[in-house]
Design an enzyme around this catalytic site. Structure first.
Site, mmCIF file in Angstrom:
data_model
loop_
_atom_site.group_PDB
_atom_site.id
_atom_site.type_symbol
_atom_site.label_atom_id
_atom_site.label_comp_id
_atom_site.label_asym_id
_atom_site.label_seq_id
_atom_site.Cartn_x
_atom_site.Cartn_y
_atom_site.Cartn_z
ATOM 1 N N ASN A 1 2.982 -6.850 3.534
ATOM 2 C CA ASN A 1 2.524 -6.437 4.858
ATOM 3 C C ASN A 1 1.080 -5.943 4.866
ATOM 4 O OD1 ASN A 1 3.370 -3.980 7.361
ATOM 5 N ND2 ASN A 1 2.926 -6.115 7.701
ATOM 6 N N CYS B 1 5.815 -10.765 5.813
ATOM 7 C CA CYS B 1 5.376 -11.380 4.564
ATOM 8 C C CYS B 1 5.847 -10.476 3.419
ATOM 9 C CB CYS B 1 3.868 -11.623 4.553
ATOM 10 S SG CYS B 1 2.833 -10.146 4.471
ATOM 11 N N ASP C 1 0.047 -17.173 0.020
ATOM 12 C CA ASP C 1 -0.380 -15.786 -0.120
ATOM 13 C C ASP C 1 -1.824 -15.752 -0.630
ATOM 14 O OD1 ASP C 1 -0.702 -13.091 -0.567
ATOM 15 O OD2 ASP C 1 1.101 -12.875 -1.800
ATOM 16 N N CYS D 1 -1.565 -8.688 4.183
ATOM 17 C CA CYS D 1 -2.407 -9.890 4.330
ATOM 18 C C CYS D 1 -1.908 -10.792 5.463
ATOM 19 C CB CYS D 1 -2.451 -10.703 3.032
ATOM 20 S SG CYS D 1 -3.170 -9.845 1.624
ATOM 21 N N ARG D 2 -0.879 -11.594 5.155
ATOM 22 C CA ARG D 2 -0.440 -12.634 6.082
ATOM 23 C C ARG D 2 0.206 -12.099 7.350
ATOM 24 N NH1 ARG D 2 2.938 -15.988 1.781
ATOM 25 N NH2 ARG D 2 3.119 -13.870 0.946
ATOM 26 N N SER D 3 1.166 -11.198 7.234
ATOM 27 C CA SER D 3 1.865 -10.744 8.444
ATOM 28 C C SER D 3 0.978 -9.927 9.382
ATOM 29 C CB SER D 3 3.174 -10.021 8.110
ATOM 30 O OG SER D 3 2.970 -8.904 7.289
#
Length: 164
Positions: A12, A9, A128, A14-16
């Protein structure tokens, strides 16, 4: 031979890392933990060395996922050791494909939600959640979990194909 996946993401945090934690759990649940490795990175280095966003950690923990994470930036040299690079949105997909040193490496980059048959449509981004509230993190987890089933099936097919 180990199959290696990297989720990517922006920063690095939150999402990933969320996708990494969910995928680790799914891989372990089907007994592939010794044959599949997963990690994560960001397209940028803004948060390198930091832990995951506390909201990410809290949402994951509430849903039974463990996460031990330190943010890092994706490096072009990693393509040679990775089998699959999973982008969390179209911007990451474009950035990673531009970064890829070969067409073969660019072909390793896929959008996470492309593995979710229910996602459909043209918008396969995982939004995001960083600048929003907790609801965004919950929504992110729902999207990650939905796509992880198809991703696991695709990776499992690759791993079992290697053993044949």
């Amino acid at each position: 031979m180990t199959y290696r996946v990297c989720f990517v993401c922006t920063g690095n945090i939150c999402r990933s890392p969320m996708a990494e934690a969910v995928f680790h759990a799914r891989v372990a649940d089907v007994g592939l933990g010794d044959r599949v490795e997963a990690d994560s990175a960001g397209t940028g280095g803004w948060h390198e060395g930091e832990g995951a966003d506390p909201r990410t950690v809290a949402v994951l923990a509430e849903h039974g996922y463990a996460l031990d994470h330190t943010a890092r930036q994706f490096q072009q040299s990693w393509f040679s050791r990775l089998d699959l690079v999973v982008a969390l949105d179209a911007g990451h997909l474009r950035a990673l494909r531009r970064l890829a040193p070969t067409e073969r490496d660019a072909a390793k980059v896929r959008l996470l939600r492309s593995y979710d048959p229910a996602a459909g449509g043209d918008d396969l981004d995982v939004p995001d959640p960083y600048y929003g509230g907790r609801d965004g993190f919950e929504e992110c987890l729902e999207m990650v979990e939905a796509a992880s089933t198809g991703l696991l099936a695709a990776v499992r097919e690759q791993v079992e194909g290697r053993a044949a």
